[in-house]
Design an enzyme around this catalytic site. Structure first.
Site, PDB file in Angstrom:
ATOM      1  NE  ARG A  66      39.859  -2.843 -40.849  1.00 58.10           N
ATOM      2  CZ  ARG A  66      40.979  -2.296 -41.278  1.00 58.10           C
ATOM      3  NH1 ARG A  66      41.118  -0.979 -41.303  1.00 58.10           N
ATOM      4  NH2 ARG A  66      41.993  -3.045 -41.647  1.00 58.10           N
ATOM      5  CB  SER A  67      34.765   0.310 -35.522  1.00 60.69           C
ATOM      6  OG  SER A  67      35.838  -0.227 -34.781  1.00 60.69           O
ATOM      7  CB  ALA A  68      30.471   0.026 -39.506  1.00 60.34           C
ATOM      8  CB  THR A  69      31.013  -4.567 -36.149  1.00 58.92           C
ATOM      9  OG1 THR A  69      31.640  -4.927 -37.375  1.00 58.92           O
ATOM     10  CG2 THR A  69      30.391  -5.804 -35.522  1.00 58.92           C
ATOM     11  CE  LYS A  70      34.290  -0.514 -31.063  1.00 57.84           C
ATOM     12  NZ  LYS A  70      35.233  -0.760 -32.159  1.00 57.84           N
TER      13      LYS A  70
END
Length: 387
Positions: A66-70
């Site tokens: 999820r937002s750890a992708t950012k």
């Protein structure tokens, strides 16, 4: 719970806490990796590959983060800046002329990274089919009128961040962020991270590579509770909170191979815990005596505060550098100089230049947390105690 893997001397508390996460915090399948000064000191995994299955988690098991992708995606514009290819203080429209519509002509590249762009929502949310089309998201954001004057305030751009970053990278390099990461970051490092899962890895997923996650309701608690919580804000259909997280509606099935094969730099990276930690280790130093990504100046730029205070989307106080969340009450990391990014539901990756620590945690048992999952936080505290 049988825990597999190794820890270096002094990091035994991390193993103990990791096991306790399964016993008391309900983890089903997870892995954690820690590097110190470019050398792996923790490499642990346990449980099942699929949250609803029985096949054991293997050393190379990967999960949606999820937002750890950012945090990984943020390395791309910073590396382009480091190479002299991207000016963070130039208007986005200088690279992407269509973006200047509806009062965005002075919106800077920097504003995309520090969540001050003012476009966290779409007036017309994208359908799942549109969201997976690499042209539709950028087109929608380019046509969007800002919710506030760009640069004057900050609010978490939960999904639109990814479309803006992806199109900027494409305009500068000719490649989407996922392809650029594969060529310039994950490939040279031998890191288990994919933004746009290749067919070969999807096929491996059927025999042990990528696990199935659970998908809780898209609301949750932040570490610090304000007068109005993010959960309460999300329940208001007209709030920026609800609209930011609903820029795609209904949200795609995150276990669908088509979703995993797409490249949404805000939300659908797939990583092993070691891959996530290894990339952060290479941001702040040499990994295995070889690859280093950021110069010291770029490390300082990444972790220098750009936005702080009440977040117009997450409704608590947040801190952002250039593409990264910084240590604070909403997202505690290792220390004041840490930078990284959590993923809603549990995952976390970060680096702490002051101690040389890089950290990656991935799980298939997603919870309703937004930024400060108790399992990840327990592991961070264990790392801190080991130091």
């Amino acid at each position: 719970m049988d825990v597999n893997g190794t820890v270096a001397e002094g990091f035994e508390p991390v193993r103990d806490v990791f096991a306790r996460n399964f016993e008391t915090l309900g983890d089903r399948g997870a892995a954690v990796a820690v590097y110190r000064d470019g050398r792996r000191v923790v490499d642990l995994w346990a449980g099942t590959r699929d949250v609803d299955g029985t096949e054991p988690w293997q050393r190379g098991t990967a999960q949606l983060v999820r937002s750890a992708t950012k945090g990984v995606a943020a390395a791309v514009p910073l590396l382009l800046r480091q190479r002299g290819l991207l000016d963070l203080d130039a208007p986005v429209a200088e690279y992407w002329p269509e973006f200047k519509a509806h009062g965005k002509e002075r919106l800077l590249v920097r504003h995309v990274l520090n969540h001050r762009a003012g476009v966290p929502v779409l007036d017309r949310p994208l359908t799942p089919e549109e969201a997976l089309d690499p042209r539709k998201g950028p087109e929608a954001v380019a046509a969007q009128t800002p919710a506030w004057e760009p640069g004057t305030d900050h609010g978490y751009h939960a999904l639109t961040y990814g479309w803006m970053l992806d199109e900027l990278v494409r305009r500068v390099t000719g490649l989407g962020a996922g392809a650029w990461i594969a060529r310039e970051i994950a490939g040279p490092l031998g890191a288990g991270f994919w933004l746009g899962l290749p067919e070969t890895e999807e096929a491996a997923g059927r025999t042990g590579r990528v696990g199935r996650i659970e998908t809780p309701e898209p609301t949750g608690a932040l570490h610090a509770r304000p007068k109005r919580s993010v959960t309460e804000a999300y329940e208001d259909p007209g709030s920026l909170t609800r609209r930011a997280f609903a820029a795609i509606t209904p949200f795609p099935d995150q276990n669908d191979p088509a979703y995993r094969a797409s490249a949404l730099p805000a939300t659908n990276g797939i990583a092993t815990a070691d891959g996530l930690a290894r990339i952060y280790a290479a941001l702040i130093g040499d990994v295995d005596g070889g690859v280093r990504l950021f110069t010291p100046a770029t490390v300082e730029a990444a972790r220098t505060e750009e936005s702080a205070g009440p977040d117009r989307v997450l409704v608590v106080n947040t801190r952002f550098g250039l593409g990264y969340m910084l240590h604070g009450s909403a997202s505690p990391l290792l220390g004041p100089g840490s930078f990284g990014h959590p993923g809603r539901g549990g995952s976390l990756g970060f680096a702490d230049p002051d101690t040389g620590i890089a950290f990656g945690y991935v799980t298939n048992g997603f919870r309703k947390t937004v930024t400060a999952d108790p399992r990840a936080q327990a592991l961070v505290r264990a790392v801190r105690a080991a130091l």
